[in-house]
Design an enzyme around this catalytic site. Structure first.
Site, PDB file in Angstrom:
ATOM      1  CE  LYS A 144      -3.874   2.167   0.112  1.00  0.00           C
ATOM      2  NZ  LYS A 144      -3.375   2.920  -1.072  1.00  0.00           N
ATOM      3  CD  GLN A 151       3.147   4.972   2.249  1.00  0.00           C
ATOM      4  OE1 GLN A 151       3.761   5.758   1.551  1.00  0.00           O
ATOM      5  NE2 GLN A 151       2.023   5.291   2.856  1.00  0.00           N
ATOM      6  CE  LYS A 186       3.690   7.852   5.575  1.00  0.00           C
ATOM      7  NZ  LYS A 186       3.341   8.727   4.434  1.00  0.00           N
ATOM      8  CE  LYS A 230       4.621   7.560  -2.026  1.00  0.00           C
ATOM      9  NZ  LYS A 230       3.927   8.013  -0.813  1.00  0.00           N
ATOM     10  N   GLY A 237      -2.779   8.277  -4.542  1.00  0.00           N
ATOM     11  CA  GLY A 237      -2.081   9.450  -5.059  1.00  0.00           C
ATOM     12  C   GLY A 237      -0.884   9.836  -4.213  1.00  0.00           C
ATOM     13  CG  ASP A 238       3.220  10.996  -2.889  1.00  0.00           C
ATOM     14  OD1 ASP A 238       3.068  10.691  -1.711  1.00  0.00           O
ATOM     15  OD2 ASP A 238       4.190  11.697  -3.276  1.00  0.00           O
ATOM     16  CB  THR A 268      -2.519  13.761   3.989  1.00  0.00           C
ATOM     17  OG1 THR A 268      -2.886  12.614   3.217  1.00  0.00           O
ATOM     18  CG2 THR A 268      -1.069  13.646   4.398  1.00  0.00           C
ATOM     19  CG  ASN A 286      -4.592  16.235  -0.852  1.00  0.00           C
ATOM     20  OD1 ASN A 286      -4.045  15.602   0.046  1.00  0.00           O
ATOM     21  ND2 ASN A 286      -5.889  16.231  -1.043  1.00  0.00           N
ATOM     22  CB  SER A 308      -5.695   4.751   1.724  1.00  0.00           C
ATOM     23  OG  SER A 308      -5.465   5.811   0.834  1.00  0.00           O
TER      24      SER A 308
HETATM   25  N1  GLU Z   1       0.955   9.105  -0.640  1.00  0.00           N
HETATM   26  C1  GLU Z   1       0.368   9.084   0.654  1.00  0.00           C
HETATM   27  C2  GLU Z   1       1.425   8.817   1.706  1.00  0.00           C
HETATM   28  O1  GLU Z   1       2.534   9.273   1.555  1.00  0.00           O
HETATM   29  C3  GLU Z   1      -0.842   8.176   0.747  1.00  0.00           C
HETATM   30  C4  GLU Z   1      -0.634   6.757   0.360  1.00  0.00           C
HETATM   31  C5  GLU Z   1      -1.919   5.933   0.302  1.00  0.00           C
HETATM   32  O2  GLU Z   1      -2.986   6.433   0.620  1.00  0.00           O
HETATM   33  O3  GLU Z   1      -1.790   4.776  -0.093  1.00  0.00           O
HETATM   34  O4  GLU Z   1       1.207   8.206   2.713  1.00  0.00           O
END
Ligand code: GLU
Length: 451
Positions: free
Chosen positions: A96, A117, A120, A132, A171-172, A216, A247, A383
């Site tokens: 994810k 990630q 996190k 990612k 997204g990012d 976020t 965003n 998410s």
């Molecule tokens: N890009 C966001 C992050 O850095 C969200 C990632 C997601 O929702 O999968 O955590």
């Protein structure tokens, strides 16, 4: 980033291997150093993590995918970009993490983001692995038709690696509602499946979750609220500097205002705007998201604002700073300026926006510092809520979803805070977030064997 002298031997050896194996990847090395540099007390308490080879395995992605993305621009010229997906860890759930479209994207950037990630996502407690992806494609200045053709070509390759139980992008930077729509559409066409849960951040009309767009930025402010709360303080009346104008920045500003604070800056790569009346979120959205213009346009239309070209907002005197633009956007000199001006709280809305020198400076000065891994986890946590709703074919309303986000951020804060205390670094959210995230991942890796 090759200095291993301050790391205990077992950790130092792993870090040296990372540096040797990933010699040209400074951002990835930085992200690994930051985690390894703060988990020594965890390894002391859990020698089985060292014996089980957790460190050697966790720094190596389970799979890395690099691919060609050919497409034709509006002038009929062939363009070739490079696509990436780094599937770092699936020990806690399907891979994810977001997709980033930006000219600076390379394997080092994607690997640092994927590595962050893992921890996190573990901190959210939502059962999601870490990944990612992205491309060096620059959506700026491209027509909708060009963006669509690029997205279709990108997904034409990536689709085979995705799926609601396999890997779920979102997204990012550079990947918002428009790009997610095109990417999802192409996946649906190729696979002949309307598989809602294979992508998050979808439009709320077609499977997206309420509050995902805001999550976020809102989450970062909720996290700051928790940090202040520990000291009997609150957001009301605070002056806030936010960087970025995407965003994360927009909704951090929005929530700061809802809580009675005044957010006075926003920025992009050309400079920053300062607005003493408080940033007008609707105008910022209009300029950045609808017109896709630069932030100086905001200052042109807003009498209380001015544009400061080529500079970053950290020179403005504020109580709270929320770096929400990109990695390494706040360095040691910026940190010194913020500290000299009396900043009390720094929360990272972006991923790794503070350089190691800046983080050290904040910690040394006793500034409350919320690292991105914890502070910006609200996006990916929501998410995961979107995935739950998709799986159950449900739709939760905005209020319930925001309440859930609020409670997840409270839990994330509690996990990081409690781990920092447990491991002898009370109040240090870097140690706390890394330790709490790492512990969850390490226990699962140990239980699941050498994979
Ligand atoms: N890009 C966001 C992050 O850095 C969200 C990632 C997601 O929702 O999968 O955590």
């Amino acid at each position: 980033m090759t200095d291993t002298s301050e790391l205990p031997a077992a950790i130092g050896d792993v870090y040296e291997t990372v540096v040797a194996r990933n010699a040209h990847e400074p951002e990835f090395q930085q992200a690994v150093h930051e985690v390894l540099g703060s988990i020594a007390p965890v390894l002391e308490a859990h020698p089985e993590f060292v014996d089980g080879g957790i460190l050697e395995r966790v720094v190596e992605p389970e799979r890395q995918i690099v691919f060609r993305v050919p497409w034709v621009d509006d002038a009929g010229r062939l363009q070739v970009n490079r696509g990436f997906r780094v599937q770092f860890s699936s020990v806690l759930g399907p891979y994810k993490g977001g997709l980033r479209f930006h000219p600076s994207v390379n394997l080092s950037i994607i690997k640092f983001l994927g590595f962050e990630q893992i921890f996190k996502n573990a901190l959210t407690g939502q059962g999601i692995g870490g990944a990612k992806g992205g491309s060096d494609f620059d959506p700026h200045g491209r027509s909708d038709a060009e963006v669509m053709r690029f997205c279709q070509s990108f997904m034409g390759e990536l689709y085979r690696h995705l799926g609601e139980h396999t890997d779920v992008p979102a997204g990012d930077i550079g990947v918002g509602a428009r790009e997610i729509g095109y990417l999802f559409g192409q996946y649906r066409k190729i696979t002949n499946r309307h598989e809602s849960g294979m992508f998050t951040g979808k439009g709320v009309q077609w499977g997206g979750a309420e509050v995902r767009t805001e999550a976020t930025g809102y989450g970062a402010v909720f996290f700051a609220q928790e940090m202040l709360g520990v000291h009997g303080d609150m957001f009301d009346g605070k002056r806030v500097a936010v960087s970025g104008s995407g965003n994360v920045a927009i909704y951090a500003i929005d929530k700061a205002h809802q809580l009675g604070a005044k957010a006075i800056t926003a920025s992009d790569s050309t400079g920053y705007v300062i607005d003493d009346a408080g940033i007008d979120v609707d105008l910022l959205r209009q300029v950045k998201e609808v017109e896709r213009a630069r932030v100086d346009e905001y200052a042109r239309r807003r009498p209380s604002a001015r544009f400061v070209e080529g500079r970053r907002p950290w020179e403005v005197a504020v109580d709270v700073a929320i770096p929400s633009a990109t990695q390494n956007e706040l360095d040691e000199a910026d940190a010194a300026a913020l500290i000299a001006n009396g900043v009390r709280v720094v929360v990272e809305g972006a991923n790794m926006p503070s350089t190691p020198g800046a983080v050290d400076a904040f910690r040394a000065a006793g500034v409350l510092f919320g690292p991105g891994k914890a502070a910006n986890a609200g996006g990916v946590a929501t998410s995961a809520l979107e995935m739950s709703q998709n799986a159950a074919r449900q739709r939760w309303n905005f209020e319930d979803s925001e309440r859930k986000l609020r409670s997840i951020m409270r839990d994330v804060h509690h996990s990081a805070f409690a781990a920092a205390e447990r491991y002898g670094h009370p109040g240090d959210y870097v140690v706390g977030a890394n330790s709490a995230g790492f512990e969850r991942v390490a226990h699962a890796m140990l239980a699941q064997g050498v994979i």
